[in-house]
Write a protein that holds these residues in place. Sequence first.
Motif, short mmCIF file in Angstrom:
data_model
loop_
_atom_site.label_atom_id
_atom_site.label_comp_id
_atom_site.label_asym_id
_atom_site.label_seq_id
_atom_site.Cartn_x
_atom_site.Cartn_y
_atom_site.Cartn_z
N VAL A 1 0.61 -2.43 -14.38
CA VAL A 1 1.29 -1.30 -13.73
C VAL A 1 0.60 -0.95 -12.41
CG1 VAL A 1 2.05 1.10 -13.96
CG2 VAL A 1 2.08 -0.41 -15.95
N ILE A 2 -0.73 -0.93 -12.42
CA ILE A 2 -1.49 -0.67 -11.19
C ILE A 2 -1.16 -1.72 -10.13
CG2 ILE A 2 -3.83 -0.48 -10.20
CD1 ILE A 2 -3.15 1.82 -12.11
N SER A 3 -0.89 -2.96 -10.58
CA SER A 3 -0.59 -4.05 -9.64
C SER A 3 0.74 -3.87 -8.92
CB SER A 3 -0.58 -5.40 -10.38
OG SER A 3 -1.88 -5.72 -10.82
N ILE A 4 1.58 -2.96 -9.40
CA ILE A 4 2.84 -2.68 -8.70
C ILE A 4 2.58 -1.96 -7.39
CG2 ILE A 4 5.04 -1.41 -8.85
CD1 ILE A 4 4.87 -1.79 -11.92
N ILE A 5 1.46 -1.23 -7.32
CA ILE A 5 1.14 -0.43 -6.12
C ILE A 5 0.84 -1.35 -4.94
CG2 ILE A 5 -0.43 1.29 -5.14
CD1 ILE A 5 -0.89 2.30 -8.02
N ASN A 6 1.49 -1.09 -3.83
CA ASN A 6 1.34 -1.94 -2.64
C ASN A 6 0.15 -1.54 -1.77
OD1 ASN A 6 3.56 -3.78 -2.97
ND2 ASN A 6 4.95 -2.09 -2.49
N HIS A 7 -0.13 -2.44 -0.81
CA HIS A 7 -1.29 -2.29 0.08
C HIS A 7 -0.91 -1.58 1.38
CE1 HIS A 7 -4.64 -3.44 2.72
NE2 HIS A 7 -3.71 -3.71 3.61
N SER A 8 -1.88 -0.85 1.92
CA SER A 8 -1.81 -0.36 3.29
C SER A 8 -3.23 -0.31 3.84
CB SER A 8 -1.20 1.05 3.35
OG SER A 8 -1.31 1.57 4.67
N CYS A 9 -3.38 -0.60 5.12
CA CYS A 9 -4.69 -0.47 5.78
C CYS A 9 -4.99 0.99 6.10
CB CYS A 9 -4.74 -1.32 7.04
SG CYS A 9 -4.50 -3.09 6.74
N THR B 1 1.89 -10.66 4.93
CA THR B 1 1.48 -10.09 6.22
C THR B 1 1.73 -8.59 6.18
OG1 THR B 1 2.07 -12.13 7.36
CG2 THR B 1 1.87 -10.14 8.72
N CYS B 2 0.67 -7.83 6.42
CA CYS B 2 0.77 -6.37 6.35
C CYS B 2 1.51 -5.83 7.57
CB CYS B 2 -0.63 -5.75 6.28
SG CYS B 2 -0.62 -3.96 6.12
N ALA B 3 2.40 -4.87 7.31
CA ALA B 3 3.15 -4.23 8.39
C ALA B 3 2.96 -2.71 8.34
CB ALA B 3 4.62 -4.58 8.30
N CYS B 4 1.76 -2.27 7.91
CA CYS B 4 1.47 -0.84 7.85
C CYS B 4 1.33 -0.28 9.28
CB CYS B 4 0.19 -0.59 7.03
SG CYS B 4 -1.34 -1.04 7.88
N PRO B 5 1.35 1.04 9.44
CA PRO B 5 1.26 1.64 10.79
C PRO B 5 0.04 1.17 11.58
CG PRO B 5 1.89 3.31 9.20
CD PRO B 5 1.58 2.08 8.41
N ARG B 6 -1.09 0.96 10.90
CA ARG B 6 -2.30 0.52 11.60
C ARG B 6 -2.14 -0.90 12.13
NH1 ARG B 6 -8.38 0.12 8.96
NH2 ARG B 6 -9.45 -0.56 10.85
#
Length: 475
Positions: A208-216, A268-273
Amino acid sequence: MEELQSALKGNGLTLSNLPEKGRCLLTTRDFHPGEVIISQEPYVCVPNKSPVESRCDGCFTTSNLKKCSGCHVVWYCGSTCQKLDWKLHRLECEALSRLDKDRRKCVTPSIRLMVKLYLRRKLQSEKVIPTTATDNYNLVEALVSHMPDIDEKQLVLYAQMANLVNFILQQPDINIKEIAENFSKFACNAHTICDSELIPLGTGLYPVISIINHSCLPNSVLVFEGRLAVIRAVQHIPQGAEVLISYIDTTGSTMTRQKALKEQYLFTCACPRCIKLSDDIQESAVLEGYRCKDEGCNGFLLRSSDDKGFICQQCGRVRDKEEIRKIASEVKSMSEKALMSLSSGTVSMHQTIEKLQRKLCHPFSISLMQTREKVLKILMELQNWREALAYCKLTIPVYQRVYPGFHPLLGLQYYTCGKLEWFLGDTEDAIKSMTKAMDILRITHGTNTPFMRDLLMKLEEAHAEASHKLSCKDE
């Protein structure tokens, strides 16, 4: 997944799908800094394997261990952990006991994790171990594997590992291709279990924790309380927002972070940073670039148009390319010597590297900070507290720059600084440092763990000591 949705609803969360991202967790109410968003026990987990020390399979402690008399692979700290783990370990023990001694030595934590995964699935299907909405094999099946994105060399390795797992389990109904795919899921979804000071202890799968996505620029943080994975908000998260954590150390430039995420997690991360490209040139030049020739200037350097040097963007001074190459070569040579040293390099070797890096790197350089961390660690092992404190203080400004306000690593660095100051009799400074540590760590770690209670006790003792010194002075 209806049962999971119902369970998440009780936590103020909902499972959703976002374009380009896939599954994610969204909030259905506001969360405030320090509030627990969700927690989960591992579906399966294993302690790290180390030639220096073993760990209990139940609680990961290193104290009072006894090896399992059956398989001679697994350790327990006592009957409590052994009994709690027995349903699963009974089958694992039988499987490992069938191996000869040489093959048993080849059983890595990753292999054990996979063996335990299939054994737990078997026990749940036989209703020996109960299933719940957040604890069942269907959640593992739903995890992303990224198999189409994996290169041939890695696929061959997964196939070899799958064959070994199959040999250990000897269950005819198990599909080797599925095992290989699950190894790929481990690579993308398993979490390193750490203690309160973020020292790695083992590996666990938390579906369940693995569902949480990444952000920088995450709005939440993952910490562990024993084996329990806990997600806490580090800022106000409004209703309808996505819960985001960081999968990697976010200190590097955008290019460095993107490379790490692509290699480990295959996206590939597309977070605001990451999409603020205009800031990345300066960020890279500060975190991974060179210092100005003028020691009093903190400007960042960019390559000159003729490619013969680097120009300071603050004072305009030019630094010769050959001079930089020469110092960089010395740093590389000394670093290789330190790496080859049996004791991971003496303190004097790392101090020499740090001195060279001060000439070469920007004051906020990540590599300079990492060298100072190594020196700090060695000095603390040597119990050279005064010099250790000096190096700890040098790292604080860099930590403040590269980590957001409520980051556990910044809090832990303040705590280290405070403990050293207190030990050396600098009580007032210790109170300031430990208060800063408490302000951050109460958000990231909560307040009810033994680690946080110990920090609070030290802070109260330091306050009492300061009051006593003040009253003695007045007398």
